[in-house]
Motif scaffolding. Structure first.
Motif, PDB file in Angstrom:
ATOM      1  N   VAL A  18       0.834  -1.200   0.000  1.00 50.83           N
ATOM      2  CA  VAL A  18       0.000   0.000   0.000  1.00 50.83           C
ATOM      3  C   VAL A  18       0.868   1.249   0.000  1.00 50.83           C
ATOM      4  CG1 VAL A  18      -1.781   1.264   1.255  1.00 50.83           C
ATOM      5  CG2 VAL A  18      -1.842  -1.236   1.190  1.00 50.83           C
ATOM      6  N   GLU A  19       2.009   1.143   0.698  1.00 51.98           N
ATOM      7  CA  GLU A  19       2.910   2.297   0.757  1.00 51.98           C
ATOM      8  C   GLU A  19       3.392   2.679  -0.643  1.00 51.98           C
ATOM      9  OE1 GLU A  19       3.141  -0.376   2.576  1.00 51.98           O
ATOM     10  OE2 GLU A  19       2.710   0.355   4.608  1.00 51.98           O
ATOM     11  N   TRP A  20       3.640   1.659  -1.460  1.00 50.43           N
ATOM     12  CA  TRP A  20       4.089   1.938  -2.831  1.00 50.43           C
ATOM     13  C   TRP A  20       3.006   2.667  -3.610  1.00 50.43           C
ATOM     14  CZ3 TRP A  20       2.123  -0.228  -7.495  1.00 50.43           C
ATOM     15  CH2 TRP A  20       2.828   0.143  -8.641  1.00 50.43           C
ATOM     16  N   LEU A  21       1.769   2.223  -3.480  1.00 50.89           N
ATOM     17  CA  LEU A  21       0.676   2.888  -4.180  1.00 50.89           C
ATOM     18  C   LEU A  21       0.500   4.318  -3.683  1.00 50.89           C
ATOM     19  CD1 LEU A  21      -1.936  -0.018  -4.303  1.00 50.89           C
ATOM     20  CD2 LEU A  21      -0.784   1.017  -6.253  1.00 50.89           C
ATOM     21  N   CYS A  22       0.659   4.510  -2.388  1.00 52.00           N
ATOM     22  CA  CYS A  22       0.559   5.872  -1.842  1.00 52.00           C
ATOM     23  C   CYS A  22       1.671   6.760  -2.388  1.00 52.00           C
ATOM     24  CB  CYS A  22       0.624   5.835  -0.312  1.00 52.00           C
ATOM     25  SG  CYS A  22      -0.820   5.081   0.460  1.00 52.00           S
ATOM     26  N   SER A  23       2.851   6.162  -2.592  1.00 48.58           N
ATOM     27  CA  SER A  23       3.981   6.957  -3.104  1.00 48.58           C
ATOM     28  C   SER A  23       3.738   7.454  -4.516  1.00 48.58           C
ATOM     29  CB  SER A  23       5.266   6.125  -3.069  1.00 48.58           C
ATOM     30  OG  SER A  23       5.241   5.103  -4.064  1.00 48.58           O
TER      31      SER A  23
END
Length: 731
Positions: A18-23
């Motif tokens: 999810v962190e990657w998508l948020c980035s």
């Protein structure tokens, strides 16, 4: 340089992070939709370690950078698996919104774009023409399909990095021929540069590594230098109270190499190795920033371009200047507004906005970005066949354009090399049909005048339509665009069949007589041009549907005495002296390879040719319109190689011609003007006059290169007033 994305690294775990998508800067709603899509893919036994799913996530990252909408992101995640046949359109429509399914279908239709380069060179059948039309419809209906297809091509280029060299080179050539120009035409610089860098990496790996190493070699020194300069520019902006963002801009290896080649400069002499971008909020701030930069640093006047005042053809706007920074090092500076920056990076994608979770609400701020798509769709009704459609699409995407003005000041963009007749047919079919003359900026010019950017064109018309069949002769240079030619052809098709028959017979007889040829195998000629009788062939020639030059070429190749000598047998076989061993055919830039002329089409110098790697017999050289070659291409496309005529054919051969004309003052001057324009090298000339008959006979020996050169020269001489005939002559 070629961009390295997180989704392409070994430690990436797809949408589970999810962190990657948020980035990526995505909203919570879009992240949630993508994660739901990933969960559904897992239910279909498509986990994140499946290649197609991994590719889908990389496409999501590309489109997120372009600020694309939710439907586009979902379609990009699903597309690789859908294209591979792992998902059905019906099940996608059942589990996702109808717009996502429609978008996937549109992207799939974009596959027809791969046929454009071959269609132009080899002709297109009805199915290819239909594919192209459906692709155009998909592009016009939803331009997002184009952007997704470009993202898919980037992923494909990355995926073939470990493939064999042939696969990489073919992918790179396809990218350079269609996808990179398409991204440029739509103004999506962010994708254009990546496509070009990846293609360059495969086509010229050694040069790519050299430029990349030169960039890396002094990277630390250059970065410190740029940091100091950027800080100085920012301070000047603050002191003058000009709101602007200042930063160093990325370097693209392909553009660096292209400038090195174009300007014959070394790496250190290039200006944009050190590059700065200034982004402002208002246009007036752009010019205020330019004034501050030029006031504080010395600029190079020859390197200044104002694309805000005069935008590029794809809508690009920015101010470019080069200044001498500390230690006298040149620095390129680009100045633009934030909106211009978005336009340059995102192109057409910057002008399409979609409502979240609802029906698409399309608002196009700059419709010129895709107006050429709509024009092509409108023009398809005028185009005679699939070949013309493919050529027109390729011309619109790739070739350079000229921009001219109507008498009222409206701008018209045409292919480079267009004539006043092309302009007339662009305005309206009836204007072209009734055209009797043209003025450029108030000055009368011939129909063969090649328009230049900035010309103001006025068309002079008569009362009745009266096109000339000479306009269809490519040797005479009256028309450039296939659209204009198709309109002329259509006009002649509507005329009386008997007139077409008579005109076709006159044209063919004139060409055969001029070149001393005769039809030895009429049945083969009829089969080659798919007609049932000689009259039908002549009607096709007279109506402009069949090119007389193609018929003449084929008739010559079917001559029973025809062999495959080193020179064109239709010219007089007296080669000019040479002390140098020269190549017959050059294959992909290499001469003196084992080649032979294919017996099916028997190409001759001047014909467009292509090579096919045989088993044990070297490379067979075909004409690129050869029917048998098309079959071979479908069966073994990997064996096809580029080929051109070598230096042996370029050295020239002598041919004798005779001109019979009514004797008058200035006749010789008119003939020599044609010879000078065609750059024909006359080695000897004699003339005689018959005072009683008031006629003159001029015999000339000249150096020519192939049948097309001879045919073109004789056609133009025949157009001179009082010339009775101009033909090849035997002693």
């Amino acid at each position: 340089m070629v961009r390295v994305r997180q989704s392409h690294s070994s430690g990436y775990h797809g949408g589970e992070t999810v962190e990657w998508l948020c980035s990526l800067g995505l909203s919570e709603k879009r992240i949630g939709a993508l994660l739901e899509c990933a969960a559904w893919l897992k239910q279909q036994q498509l986990d994140d370690d499946v290649l197609e799913v991994r590719t889908g996530w990389e496409m999501v990252e590309i489109l997120a950078d372009l600020k694309m909408d939710q439907d586009s992101l979902l379609a990009s995640l699903l597309f690789p698996a859908f294209e591979a046949g792992l998902l059905e359109l019906a099940q996608i429509e059942a589990n996702f919104s109808a717009p996502v399914a429609l978008l996937l279908s549109a992207v799939q239709q974009m596959e027809a774009i791969r046929t454009i380069p071959t269609s132009v060179k080899q002709g297109a059948d009805g199915q290819q023409a239909d594919n192209l039309r459906r692709m155009l419809l998909a592009m016009v209906e939803d331009v997002r399909a184009v952007v997704i297809k470009l993202a898919a091509q980037i992923c494909y280029l990355r995926d073939v990095k470990d493939a064999d060299e042939e696969t990489r080179v073919l992918a790179a050539k396809e990218t350079n021929a269609i996808f990179a120009p398409l991204a440029n035409r739509l103004g999506i610089g962010q994708l254009k540069w990546e496509l070009e860098d990846l293609a360059f990496r495969y086509l010229h790996p050694t040069t790519y590594k050299q430029v990349a190493s030169l960039l890396e070699e002094r990277r630390l020194d250059r970065e410190q230098y740029m940091q100091d300069f950027v800080a100085a520019v920012r301070q000047k902006m603050l002191d003058a109270q000009v709101q602007a963002e200042v930063y160093g801009r990325p370097k693209h290896i392909f553009s660096i190499w292209k400038k090195m080649q174009k300007k014959q400069l070394s790496f250190e002499q290039l200006y944009d190795i050190r590059a700065v971008r200034i982004v402002t909020e208002r246009v007036q701030d752009c010019y205020a920033s330019l004034g501050l930069v030029h006031t504080n640093w010395r600029h190079l006047p020859k390197e200044f371009d104002d694309y805000i005042a005069t935008p590029k053809q794809n809508g690009y706007q920015s101010i470019h200047t080069v200044v001498l920074g500390p230690q006298g090092r040149p620095i390129e500076i680009q100045i633009r507004t934030r909106q211009m920056h978005e336009d340059a990076e995102l192109g057409v994608a910057a002008h399409w906005r979609y409502k979240e979770g609802g029906a698409a609400s399309k608002t196009v701020a700059n419709d010129e970005k895709i107006s050429w798509l709509r024009k092509l769709l409108q023009w398809q009704e005028d185009l005679a066949d699939g070949t013309d459609l493919a050529e027109e699409l390729r011309t619109q995407v790739i070739e350079d354009r000229v921009y001219v003005f109507t008498p009222k000041g409206d701008i018209v963009d045409l292919p480079m090399g267009s004539t006043p007749l092309d302009f007339a047919y662009y305005v309206h079919s009836n204007v072209g049909h009734r055209c009797i003359g043209a003025k450029i900026s108030g000055r009368i010019v011939p129909f063969t005048y090649q328009l230049k950017t900035g010309d103001q064109v006025e068309i002079l018309t008569g009362r009745e339509p009266n096109p000339s069949r000479d306009w269809l002769n490519p040797n005479l240079g009256y028309l450039k665009s296939s659209r204009a030619r198709s309109k002329v052809q259509y006009w002649f098709r509507l005329q009386d069949r008997d007139k077409n028959l008579s005109a076709g017979r006159e044209l063919l007889d004139a060409e055969l007589n001029r070149l001393n040829l005769q039809i030895e195998a009429p049945t083969k000629v009829l089969q080659r041009f798919n007609v049932n009788s000689m009259d039908e062939l002549l009607v096709g020639i007279g109506g402009g549907e069949i090119k007389v030059t193609q018929v003449v070429h084929f008739i010559q190749s079917q001559s029973p005495n025809h062999e495959l000598p080193e020179i064109d047998p239709r010219l007089k076989t007296k080669p000019l002296p040479t002390n140098k061993v020269k190549s017959d055919v050059v294959v992909q830039g290499v001469g003196n390879l084992l080649t032979h002329m294919a017996g099916c089409c028997q190409p001759l110098p001047g014909d467009a040719i292509i090579g096919y790697i045989t088993q044990g017999r070297g490379i067979a050289i075909h004409r690129d319109d050869c029917d048998q070659f098309k079959t071979l291409l479908d069966s073994h496309p990997e064996r096809v190689v580029d080929a051109t005529w070598g230096d042996k054919y370029a050295s020239g051969y002598e041919v004798d011609i005779r001109i019979v004309a009514n004797d008058r003052n200035g006749l010789l001057r008119d003939i020599t003007s044609i010879l000078a324009n065609e750059k024909a090298n006359v080695t000897s000339m004699s003339s005689s006059s018959d005072i009683k008959a008031q006629t003159a006979v001029i015999n000339m020996t000249m150096e020519l290169y192939n049948l097309d050169s001879l045919n073109k020269l004789l056609s133009k001489i025949s157009q001179i007033d009082d010339v009775i005939e101009a033909k090849r002559f035997h002693h």
